[in-house]
Design a protein around this motif. Structure first.
Motif, PDB file in Angstrom:
ATOM      1  N   THR A 180      52.026 -14.812  32.325  1.00 52.83           N
ATOM      2  CA  THR A 180      52.926 -14.254  31.786  1.00 52.83           C
ATOM      3  C   THR A 180      53.204 -14.182  31.038  1.00 52.83           C
ATOM      4  O   THR A 180      53.995 -13.269  30.160  1.00 52.83           O
ATOM      5  CB  THR A 180      54.479 -14.060  32.831  1.00 52.83           C
ATOM      6  N   GLY A 181      52.543 -15.170  29.694  1.00 47.22           N
ATOM      7  CA  GLY A 181      53.169 -15.071  28.368  1.00 47.22           C
ATOM      8  C   GLY A 181      55.180 -15.804  28.747  1.00 47.22           C
ATOM      9  O   GLY A 181      55.265 -15.272  27.248  1.00 47.22           O
ATOM     10  N   GLY A 182      55.446 -16.223  29.783  1.00 52.50           N
ATOM     11  CA  GLY A 182      57.021 -16.151  29.387  1.00 52.50           C
ATOM     12  C   GLY A 182      57.449 -14.481  30.042  1.00 52.50           C
ATOM     13  O   GLY A 182      59.021 -15.074  29.697  1.00 52.50           O
ATOM     14  N   GLY A 183      56.644 -13.881  29.787  1.00 52.51           N
ATOM     15  CA  GLY A 183      57.618 -12.954  29.478  1.00 52.51           C
ATOM     16  C   GLY A 183      57.810 -12.220  31.160  1.00 52.51           C
ATOM     17  O   GLY A 183      57.412 -13.090  32.468  1.00 52.51           O
ATOM     18  N   PRO A 184      58.259 -11.117  31.832  1.00 51.31           N
ATOM     19  CA  PRO A 184      58.973 -10.380  30.938  1.00 51.31           C
ATOM     20  C   PRO A 184      60.169 -10.730  29.762  1.00 51.31           C
ATOM     21  O   PRO A 184      61.033 -11.337  31.151  1.00 51.31           O
ATOM     22  CB  PRO A 184      59.512  -8.874  31.696  1.00 51.31           C
ATOM     23  N   ILE A 188      56.509  -5.034  27.552  1.00 54.71           N
ATOM     24  CA  ILE A 188      57.839  -6.231  28.455  1.00 54.71           C
ATOM     25  C   ILE A 188      56.645  -7.042  29.432  1.00 54.71           C
ATOM     26  O   ILE A 188      57.347  -8.140  29.832  1.00 54.71           O
ATOM     27  CB  ILE A 188      57.827  -4.887  29.456  1.00 54.71           C
ATOM     28  N   SER A 219      55.049  -9.132  28.472  1.00 55.47           N
ATOM     29  CA  SER A 219      54.715 -10.929  27.519  1.00 55.47           C
ATOM     30  C   SER A 219      56.003 -11.342  27.093  1.00 55.47           C
ATOM     31  O   SER A 219      56.920  -9.902  26.534  1.00 55.47           O
ATOM     32  CB  SER A 219      53.833 -10.652  26.907  1.00 55.47           C
ATOM     33  N   GLN A 220      55.676 -12.543  26.015  1.00 56.92           N
ATOM     34  CA  GLN A 220      57.262 -13.207  25.503  1.00 56.92           C
ATOM     35  C   GLN A 220      56.900 -13.611  24.414  1.00 56.92           C
ATOM     36  O   GLN A 220      55.399 -14.508  24.244  1.00 56.92           O
ATOM     37  CB  GLN A 220      57.682 -14.077  26.265  1.00 56.92           C
ATOM     38  N   LEU A 269      53.971  -8.420  37.484  1.00 60.06           N
ATOM     39  CA  LEU A 269      54.373  -9.055  36.647  1.00 60.06           C
ATOM     40  C   LEU A 269      54.858  -8.674  35.425  1.00 60.06           C
ATOM     41  O   LEU A 269      55.453  -9.299  34.682  1.00 60.06           O
ATOM     42  CB  LEU A 269      52.969  -9.955  35.992  1.00 60.06           C
ATOM     43  N   LEU A 270      55.649  -7.139  35.757  1.00 51.67           N
ATOM     44  CA  LEU A 270      56.879  -7.217  34.426  1.00 51.67           C
ATOM     45  C   LEU A 270      57.768  -6.598  34.892  1.00 51.67           C
ATOM     46  O   LEU A 270      59.177  -6.259  34.724  1.00 51.67           O
ATOM     47  CB  LEU A 270      56.103  -5.835  34.440  1.00 51.67           C
ATOM     48  N   ARG A 295      49.753  -4.954  36.674  1.00 52.13           N
ATOM     49  CA  ARG A 295      49.876  -3.154  37.344  1.00 52.13           C
ATOM     50  C   ARG A 295      48.897  -2.043  37.489  1.00 52.13           C
ATOM     51  O   ARG A 295      48.983  -1.528  38.833  1.00 52.13           O
ATOM     52  CB  ARG A 295      50.776  -2.674  36.038  1.00 52.13           C
ATOM     53  N   ASP A 296      47.993  -2.785  36.744  1.00 54.96           N
ATOM     54  CA  ASP A 296      46.476  -1.938  37.715  1.00 54.96           C
ATOM     55  C   ASP A 296      45.831  -3.124  38.202  1.00 54.96           C
ATOM     56  O   ASP A 296      44.030  -2.846  38.055  1.00 54.96           O
ATOM     57  CB  ASP A 296      46.039  -0.689  36.548  1.00 54.96           C
ATOM     58  N   GLU A 318      68.120  -8.390  29.292  1.00 62.62           N
ATOM     59  CA  GLU A 318      68.764  -9.455  28.977  1.00 62.62           C
ATOM     60  C   GLU A 318      69.670  -9.565  28.383  1.00 62.62           C
ATOM     61  O   GLU A 318      70.845 -10.784  28.174  1.00 62.62           O
ATOM     62  CB  GLU A 318      67.515 -10.604  29.044  1.00 62.62           C
ATOM     63  N   ALA A 343      61.631 -14.053  31.234  1.00 58.59           N
ATOM     64  CA  ALA A 343      62.659 -14.546  32.376  1.00 58.59           C
ATOM     65  C   ALA A 343      61.165 -15.703  32.966  1.00 58.59           C
ATOM     66  O   ALA A 343      61.568 -16.024  33.973  1.00 58.59           O
ATOM     67  CB  ALA A 343      61.499 -12.876  33.283  1.00 58.59           C
TER      68      ALA A 343
END
Lengths: 343, 424
Positions: free
Chosen positions: A283-287, B239, B241-242, A197-198, A178-179, B402, A290
């Protein structure tokens, strides 16, 4: 009678080459001491098995045995780590995974995150592989042409392949957050800040872009090797017949490059299905979920939770293994097809 | 010298060499450690002192990342019998089967019972009198605020007894005036649990089984959904991360949020990283509708591992570290709330010149008596991480659209029940 004296023997000179040969001779003699009795015992025809044994042992211990264990775990339950402490539960883990009202709607599935991961993986694999092959081909064509600083550009495009996926993920996270750098530039140009990424769509887009960027060099190299093996005479002949550049590409380059394209296609697909490290860092699998891909799902179920459900993770792994097997069979089929076509 | 005399002499020399080698052989103990701030430096110094007094023991401290090292890898190492001799852990209930009972090896177990007794129940089975280790810190969750931002915005800070809604309103005013985000909360169900209990969540039904389906939990979940939808909460933490823990400390240190819901373990880090760059302070836990204003207790413990080959040496090291002299220095230098009853009563000489640090320590200490019974029950529950992880990940799915909140709560409950059933 004047008999000439016999020439004096020349002093032995010990050169590095002789020394190496000596060592080699000693080693081979020692090997012979081991091999010859075995050969006498089992016969010459069976000797290849002896030479294959080290590789077979490595394959057995590090690939076959884990595969068998994974298969075994898929039919067991509980949280115990040791196989003999795990109760046999039959197909319960598979039933858990495949219990679904509508496979196209993960929310109706018992193990919804698995199916989200499956569909995310499909989306990712489709766009990643298509993009990778397309851009690798374009890049290979450009790098095969007579351009200024061709050697430099070949190195530049290959450089990301040398980087660790974790480093690539961290660099791009720094750019895209974001930043991050990209938003800093956009904001300074008067644009709104974008949550790359969000936001679910953006994050899928960026993991595809970044993984293409990171892997393109390797595939470009394969295609470049293919391009360089196409005889120049064919283009000359085409040119005499009045063939334009586009026609040359469609009727000469692409058909002759097809075996390499197939290799790239299949390698990219297998790598994409197995994708984990780079996406996990980025992304850690996120948001949400997703960009949760199948391997991350397996990792989280099996290792990252307090209750480590090895059985469920193993059954998901078996499913992934079947997918990879199908892809490999398709590769074999396509490769044979293209080889016979060329023949 | 005859040949037999020579042989005898050689044998004697060999025996003497072996004996000397054995006399100087060191027992190596491996300690797995993680840092909230830089407390491994303090622990290393204490361990060096122990090694000077006990030259037969060599202690190797392996500092690992908290999430991947302590939460993910360590349980697997322990399950496979390949763990360290000593480890610093936070999953006190979930890993209790792997802890060494130090009692048979201690000279004075009564000292341990007197000073760590209540906390041992968090790390041992019901009814057991085992002494698995000691708390390297007690923690209390609660919010920090950036007082400078409040001052710049000209917004009055809500006082004692203010609700979460009051704080959301005030921090939103600050955010609007200063261009920052109103709030951040560490991405974990543990941090969410305090506010949820304040809202009336019980976390357990009448049978003692974990639940997240009551109205209290829903109220807090709804607030979290609203706060993420309207931009009150910074999106990067929950948001972004997962499936894993994410802290919001970076955002607070960088002055990007007005309020940060975390806990007492951040004091040392904020003292070091923020110092007096801006005014920061810990404030009382906001309240729910019925006046409950609780955080969550918690903490980290240093425990011996049952699979160790050197239980006596482990006990010797643990006993050294657990003494008031060492532990007082450790708590004082790391700015951790003491998990030693004697030191808690006599007071720790905290190594803090900064007024903000002293005030924050006092504020978190004042939160301890206000902790709700449900908070203690949840902290002491063996499978609390299952509850925390399910609430964290399913709520995030609601934030990104979701799942609906109803679907998410249904999934949370199902996740909790399925996983606990698997463990039993």
């Amino acid at each position: 009678m004047n008999r000439s004296a016999a020439p004096a023997p020349r002093p032995r000179r010990y050169t590095p080459g002789r020394a190496a040969f000596g060592v080699f001779a000693v080693v081979m003699t020692v090997i012979g001491w081991v091999i010859e009795p075995i050969q006498r015992l089992i016969g010459v025809r069976r000797m290849p098995w002896v030479f294959l044994l080290p590789n077979l042992a490595i394959f057995g211990v590090f690939i076959l045995f884990p595969m068998v264990m994974n298969f075994y775990y898929a039919f067991t339950g509980g949280t115990a780590l040791y196989p003999l402490e795990r109760p046999f539960v039959g197909t319960q883990n598979f039933e858990q995974i495949y219990a679904c009202g509508n496979y196209l709607n993960p929310a109706t599935c018992n193990e919804d995150l698995f199916w989200r991961a499956v569909w995310n993986s499909f989306t990712f694999v489709a766009f990643h592989v298509a993009g990778l092959v397309f851009f690798a081909l374009i890049t290979a064509l450009v790098l095969n042409a007579r351009i200024v600083a061709r050697g430099f550009f070949r190195s530049v495009y290959f450089y990301p392949v040398l980087l660790s996926p974790v480093v690539v993920g961290l660099i791009w996270k720094w750019i895209l957050q974001r930043d991050g750098v990209l938003n800093g530039i956009l904001v300074s140009l008067g644009f709104d800040r974008t949550l790359f990424l969000l936001n679910a769509d953006w994050s899928m887009f960026w993991i595809i872009v970044v993984t293409i960027w990171a892997n393109m060099g390797f595939h470009t190299l394969i295609l470049l090797a293919g391009l360089q093996s196409i005889p120049k005479e064919l283009y000359d002949a085409g040119s005499i017949d009045g063939t334009g550049p586009l026609q040359s590409f469609w009727h000469i380059t692409l058909p002759l490059l097809m075996p390499n394209v197939v290799v790239v296609l299949v390698l990219a697909m297998i790598r994409a299905v197995q994708m984990f490290d780079l996406v996990y860092v980025l992304t850690g699998g996120g948001p949400g979920s997703a960009t949760l891909l199948m391997v991350q799902y397996i990792y989280e179920v099996g290792f990252a939770s307090q209750i480590q459900r090895f059985g469920l993770a193993a059954s998901a792994s078996v499913t992934l293994g079947v997918v990879l097997l199908i892809i490999t069979l398709i590769q074999l089929r396509l490769t044979r097809g293209s080889e016979s076509h060329l023949a | 010298m005859t040949q037999s005399a020579r042989r005898l002499l050689a044998a004697l020399l060999a025996a003497l060499t072996l004996a000397a080698g054995a006399a100087f052989a060191q027992t190596e103990l491996r300690m797995t450690w993680y840092d909230d701030g830089s407390e491994s430096e303090v622990m290393s110094e204490l361990v060096e002192r122990f090694e000077a007094e006990n030259p037969d023991i060599d202690v190797v401290i392996d500092v690992v990342p908290y999430s991947s090292g302590i939460l993910e890898s360590l349980p697997l190492q322990l399950a496979s019998g390949q763990g360290p001799d000593i480890a610093r852990v936070t999953d006190l209930g979930g890993l209790q089967e792997y802890f060494l009972d130090l009692r048979p090896y201690l000279d004075d177990p009564a000292y341990w019972d007197a000073n760590f007794g209540p906390f041992h129940d968090w790390m041992r089975a019901d009814g057991s009198d085992a002494i698995p280790g000691f708390m390297t810190q007690l923690t209390v969750t609660g919010p920090y605020v950036n007082a400078t931002l409040f001052e710049q915005a000209g917004v009055e800070m809500p006082g004692e007894g203010a609700t979460w809604e009051d704080w959301a309103e005030a921090t939103n005013e600050v955010a609007e005036a200063t261009g920052v985000f109103a709030m951040a909360m560490d991405r974990t169900g543990h941090r969410l649990a305090g506010p949820a209990i304040s809202m009336g969540a019980q976390y357990f039904d009448e049978n003692g089984d974990p639940i997240v389906t009551d109205d209290g939990f829903r109220r807090m979940a709804e607030l979290m959904v609203d706060w993420h939808a309207d931009g009150t909460m910074i999106p990067d933490v929950w948001i972004g991360s997962q499936g894993s823990y994410v802290a919001g400390n970076e955002q607070f240190v960088n002055g990007q949020v007005a309020l940060y819901m975390s806990g007492s373990w951040q004091i040392g880090q904020f003292t070091e990283l923020i110092g007096d760059a801006f005014d920061w302070k810990a404030v009382p836990n906001p309240c729910g509708p019925d006046g409950t204003c609780t955080g969550m207790p918690g903490g980290a413990a240093l425990v011996g591992i049952a699979d160790t080959d050197h239980p006596e040496e482990v006990a010797r090291l643990m006993d050294f570290l657990a003494q008031e002299e060492q532990l007082g220095e450790f708590y004082g230098r790391t700015l951790f709330i003491p998990g030693h009853l004697g030191l808690a009563e006599s007071g720790v000489d905290f190594d803090a010149d900064l007024p903000a640090t002293q005030e924050a320590l006092s504020q978190f200490a004042a939160e301890v008596p206000k902790l709700a019974d449900a908070a203690y029950a949840l902290q002491g529950y063996q499978y609390n991480r299952v509850v925390f992880d399910a609430t964290r990940d399913r709520l995030t799915q609601v934030f990104v659209g979701e799942l609906t909140l109803d679907e998410a709560i249904d999934r949370m409950q199902r996740d909790i029940e399925e996983q606990i059933a698997e463990a039993q």
